[in-house]
Scaffold this motif. Structure first.
Motif, PDB file in Angstrom:
ATOM      1  N   LEU A  14      34.258  -7.445 -46.079  1.00  0.00           N
ATOM      2  CA  LEU A  14      34.029  -6.708 -44.842  1.00  0.00           C
ATOM      3  C   LEU A  14      33.892  -5.216 -45.098  1.00  0.00           C
ATOM      4  O   LEU A  14      32.997  -4.553 -44.561  1.00  0.00           O
ATOM      5  CB  LEU A  14      35.195  -6.967 -43.884  1.00  0.00           C
ATOM      6  CG  LEU A  14      34.926  -6.709 -42.391  1.00  0.00           C
ATOM      7  CD1 LEU A  14      33.803  -7.581 -41.888  1.00  0.00           C
ATOM      8  CD2 LEU A  14      36.182  -6.943 -41.588  1.00  0.00           C
ATOM      9  N   SER A  15      34.772  -4.640 -45.928  1.00  0.00           N
ATOM     10  CA  SER A  15      34.743  -3.196 -46.168  1.00  0.00           C
ATOM     11  C   SER A  15      33.472  -2.771 -46.885  1.00  0.00           C
ATOM     12  O   SER A  15      32.888  -1.730 -46.565  1.00  0.00           O
ATOM     13  CB  SER A  15      35.972  -2.773 -46.974  1.00  0.00           C
ATOM     14  OG  SER A  15      36.020  -3.462 -48.220  1.00  0.00           O
ATOM     15  N   ALA A  18      30.500  -3.070 -44.423  1.00  0.00           N
ATOM     16  CA  ALA A  18      30.619  -2.030 -43.392  1.00  0.00           C
ATOM     17  C   ALA A  18      30.276  -0.668 -43.964  1.00  0.00           C
ATOM     18  O   ALA A  18      29.564   0.123 -43.334  1.00  0.00           O
ATOM     19  CB  ALA A  18      32.030  -2.030 -42.811  1.00  0.00           C
ATOM     20  N   ILE A 121      37.143   3.315 -43.991  1.00  0.00           N
ATOM     21  CA  ILE A 121      36.432   2.047 -43.842  1.00  0.00           C
ATOM     22  C   ILE A 121      37.224   0.907 -44.473  1.00  0.00           C
ATOM     23  O   ILE A 121      37.293  -0.202 -43.940  1.00  0.00           O
ATOM     24  CB  ILE A 121      35.028   2.141 -44.467  1.00  0.00           C
ATOM     25  CG1 ILE A 121      34.213   3.222 -43.754  1.00  0.00           C
ATOM     26  CG2 ILE A 121      34.315   0.806 -44.375  1.00  0.00           C
ATOM     27  CD1 ILE A 121      34.093   3.028 -42.257  1.00  0.00           C
ATOM     28  N   TRP A 124      40.301   0.257 -42.195  1.00  0.00           N
ATOM     29  CA  TRP A 124      39.792  -0.259 -40.911  1.00  0.00           C
ATOM     30  C   TRP A 124      39.347  -1.715 -41.075  1.00  0.00           C
ATOM     31  O   TRP A 124      39.675  -2.576 -40.254  1.00  0.00           O
ATOM     32  CB  TRP A 124      38.631   0.603 -40.434  1.00  0.00           C
ATOM     33  CG  TRP A 124      38.198   0.335 -39.025  1.00  0.00           C
ATOM     34  CD1 TRP A 124      38.561   1.012 -37.910  1.00  0.00           C
ATOM     35  CD2 TRP A 124      37.317  -0.709 -38.586  1.00  0.00           C
ATOM     36  NE1 TRP A 124      37.974   0.469 -36.806  1.00  0.00           N
ATOM     37  CE2 TRP A 124      37.204  -0.586 -37.183  1.00  0.00           C
ATOM     38  CE3 TRP A 124      36.627  -1.716 -39.226  1.00  0.00           C
ATOM     39  CZ2 TRP A 124      36.418  -1.442 -36.434  1.00  0.00           C
ATOM     40  CZ3 TRP A 124      35.846  -2.583 -38.480  1.00  0.00           C
ATOM     41  CH2 TRP A 124      35.737  -2.430 -37.092  1.00  0.00           C
ATOM     42  N   SER A 125      38.594  -1.993 -42.130  1.00  0.00           N
ATOM     43  CA  SER A 125      38.083  -3.347 -42.348  1.00  0.00           C
ATOM     44  C   SER A 125      39.207  -4.329 -42.638  1.00  0.00           C
ATOM     45  O   SER A 125      39.152  -5.494 -42.221  1.00  0.00           O
ATOM     46  CB  SER A 125      37.085  -3.340 -43.514  1.00  0.00           C
ATOM     47  OG  SER A 125      36.000  -2.478 -43.247  1.00  0.00           O
ATOM     48  N   GLY A 129      39.771  -7.484 -40.353  1.00  0.00           N
ATOM     49  CA  GLY A 129      39.660  -8.783 -40.999  1.00  0.00           C
ATOM     50  C   GLY A 129      40.825  -9.715 -40.747  1.00  0.00           C
ATOM     51  O   GLY A 129      40.729 -10.912 -40.998  1.00  0.00           O
ATOM     52  N   LEU A 161      29.487  -1.453 -37.129  1.00  0.00           N
ATOM     53  CA  LEU A 161      30.709  -2.233 -37.271  1.00  0.00           C
ATOM     54  C   LEU A 161      30.688  -3.498 -36.424  1.00  0.00           C
ATOM     55  O   LEU A 161      31.180  -4.545 -36.849  1.00  0.00           O
ATOM     56  CB  LEU A 161      31.922  -1.367 -36.916  1.00  0.00           C
ATOM     57  CG  LEU A 161      32.162  -0.175 -37.858  1.00  0.00           C
ATOM     58  CD1 LEU A 161      33.319   0.678 -37.361  1.00  0.00           C
ATOM     59  CD2 LEU A 161      32.437  -0.655 -39.273  1.00  0.00           C
ATOM     60  N   ILE A 165      31.242  -7.277 -37.919  1.00  0.00           N
ATOM     61  CA  ILE A 165      32.337  -8.138 -37.469  1.00  0.00           C
ATOM     62  C   ILE A 165      31.811  -9.440 -36.873  1.00  0.00           C
ATOM     63  O   ILE A 165      32.294 -10.527 -37.192  1.00  0.00           O
ATOM     64  CB  ILE A 165      33.210  -7.384 -36.444  1.00  0.00           C
ATOM     65  CG1 ILE A 165      34.035  -6.316 -37.163  1.00  0.00           C
ATOM     66  CG2 ILE A 165      34.137  -8.345 -35.716  1.00  0.00           C
ATOM     67  CD1 ILE A 165      34.891  -5.502 -36.245  1.00  0.00           C
TER      68      ILE A 165
END
Length: 535
Positions: A14-15, A18, A121, A124-125, A129, A161, A165
């Motif tokens: 995800l990171s 993103a 990031i 956040w990810s 997640g 984002l 997601i």
């Protein structure tokens, strides 16, 4: 150039994805590596392997300024945060990690320095997640600084984002964003001015929705194209993208049909009681003499209202609810009034106009709204809202209340501000002295400061009266690291100073306007023992 990203189906990317989206780097995906293999980025000069290595590469090669830090010190701090990101995936350490980051963000906008970095990031990810675990924690008030930071990044980069997601979190079985439609925005799967608009945009970003700008133009005496144009300018200034603009006046034909249905069903009646007497009867719970008129009598008077005749101008349409209800909003409220004044959009087509309280419940249901955001000033009329929807046979819409944003010593009502514009007290709606979005932006406020300020307030139901100092403090934190430095002397107050042992022959040096911000311009500075020698 498009880079090829290879990974295993169980690899948490995800990171990386993103960061690539935000940095403007195009990736193609190849999820064919064996389970447990580190993700790999195929480059012209070879391979990069490992999540943190890929993040560092993206941070140094994207379009985001200082994405991997402004200097070696910040890069080192970012590396430490990258190593910490995996802690959020650990069940036993999740809340401890949240508490640590929450405390760290008490005095910070970003994790490192004054700009978004791959550290933000990565963390956040990691939170996003964890799916429902983070969402449930996010709804609580336990980690307000962490939630504020998380939401601000989501709003600022919601297009990138939200796409990541919805595509990748769902594939990992962590659940998809909640599906809902909210008044002011519309969800495709199933959902005081700047606060409402920013809150709506934030909800839209969270739930993959659409922003719908609605104008409740039910009273021709209080609406104008000037209001519409300037509100749209404010929304544009905020950088909020909306899919469409709707007006209640577009639904006037359907609303009239509904009103006539209610009359025929005995759920509404036309009343010619004088306004002052009607108000007193409502306060005292006394039924109107017209309340039990037949549907035929009511339809005749309704036609008089539609025609705008002298007889019709004496009447209004009221709902037949409950005149003895303790909640006075349910004591036969007014649904329609006569008003011969032309409407700013549709001219003189109609002589009758619905009240906001009658039109709004129908409009919300008709547009597919599931959750209507309403300021708490309407709390006492919530029961009326639901009753009108029930009588109309419309789908029920859930209400979510928030308190209006008030600023000390400041008028925020557009109709009160209009007086200053019409009387030439200001240069227009974008006057820097005005508390409009256009005005305060001209005064030097950054839009991201206003968004952060609004998000920090949240959708509180408590009455708040905010100081301007807090907003300008947030603004200073944003512009101070990047604004140019200038030196000036007021001409009328200048005093000649001669430096002892100063340079007799003037010389000029080109120096940066900001020592730490490399993108700042340069300026020419003259060195001399006194300025008269340099002129």
């Amino acid at each position: 150039m498009e880079l090829k990203l290879s990974f295993s189906s169980d690899s948490p990317l995800l990171s990386v994805i993103a960061a690539a989206k935000i940095a403007g780097i195009s990736l193609s995906f190849n999820p064919t590596l064996s389970s447990g293999s580190p993700p790999t980025l195929l480059l012209a000069e070879g391979l990069e392997q490992g999540i943190n290595e890929l993040l560092r590469y993206l941070g140094g090669n994207g379009t985001i300024l200082n994405f991997y830090g402004i200097d070696a010190f910040e890069s080192g701090q970012i590396d430490k945060w990258l190593e910490c990101a995996s802690v959020f995936a650990s069940g036993s350490e999740f809340e401890g990690a949240c508490a640590y980051v929450d405390e760290y963000l008490r005095q910070c906008t970003f994790l490192v320095g004054h700009n978004l970095s791959i550290a933000d990031i990565a963390i956040w990810s990691s939170l996003a997640g964890t799916g429902q675990r983070w969402e449930s924690l996010r709804k609580s008030k336990k980690y307000q600084n962490l939630v504020r930071w998380f939401n601000s990044i989501f709003v600022e980069y919601n297009d990138a984002l939200s796409e990541v997601i919805s595509t990748f979190v769902g594939k990992k079985g962590l659940g998809k964003p909640m599906a809902s439609k909210v008044k002011g925005k519309e969800q495709q799967d199933s959902n005081p001015h700047s606060k409402h608009v920013n809150g709506s945009a934030n909800e839209r970003a969270m739930y993959q929705g659409q922003v719908i700008v609605r104008f409740d133009d039910t009273n021709p005496a209080k609406e104008s194209n000037e209001f519409v144009d300037n509100i749209l300018k404010d929304i544009q200034t905020l950088g909020i993208k909306y899919e469409k603009v709707t007006y209640m006046s577009d639904y006037f034909p359907k609303l009239m049909e509904k009103a006539e249905e209610l009359i025929c069903e005995g759920k509404a009646y036309v009343d010619d009681t004088p306004r002052d007497q009607m108000q007193k009867e409502r306060m005292d719970g006394i039924e109107s003499k017209c309340r039990n008129n037949s549907s035929e009598e009511n339809m005749k008077l309704w036609e008089e209202m539609i025609a705008g005749s002298e007889r019709g101008l004496q009447c209004c349409l009221r709902g037949k609810l409950d005149m003895q209800d303790p909640n006075k909003s349910l004591r036969d409220p007014v649904y329609y009034r006569c008003n011969p004044m032309p409407h700013h959009r549709i001219g003189s087509k109609y002589k009758i106009y619905p009240t906001y309280d009658f039109a709004c419940p129908f409009f919300d249901a008709e547009e597919g709204i599931t959750h209507a955001l309403r300021s708490s000033e309407y709390h006492d009329r919530n029961a009326q809202y639901f009753r009108i929807q029930k009588d109309m046979g419309a789908r029920k819409v859930l209400l979510y209340e928030f308190c209006r944003l008030n600023m000390v010593y400041t008028l925020l009502s557009k109709r009160k501000l209009l007086w200053f514009v019409q009387n030439g007290k200001v240069d227009g709606w974008d006057d820097p002295r005005f508390p409009t979005v256009q005005g305060i932006v001209r005064r030097g406020l950054k839009v991201e400061a206003l968004v952060q300020f609004i998000l920090e307030q949240g959708a509180s139901k408590n009455l708040n009266l905010m100081e301007w100092d807090k907003l300008w403090t947030i603004n200073k934190k944003i512009i101070f690291p990047v604004c140019s430095r200038h030196t000036a002397v007021i001409e009328e107050r200048r005093v000649l100073l001669t430096l002892t042992n100063g340079p007799e022959d003037p010389f000029v040096r080109i120096i940066p306007m900001h020592k730490k911000y490399k993108d700042a311009r340069e300026k020419a500075t003259t060195y001399t023992e006194n300025m008269d020698r340099s002129c």
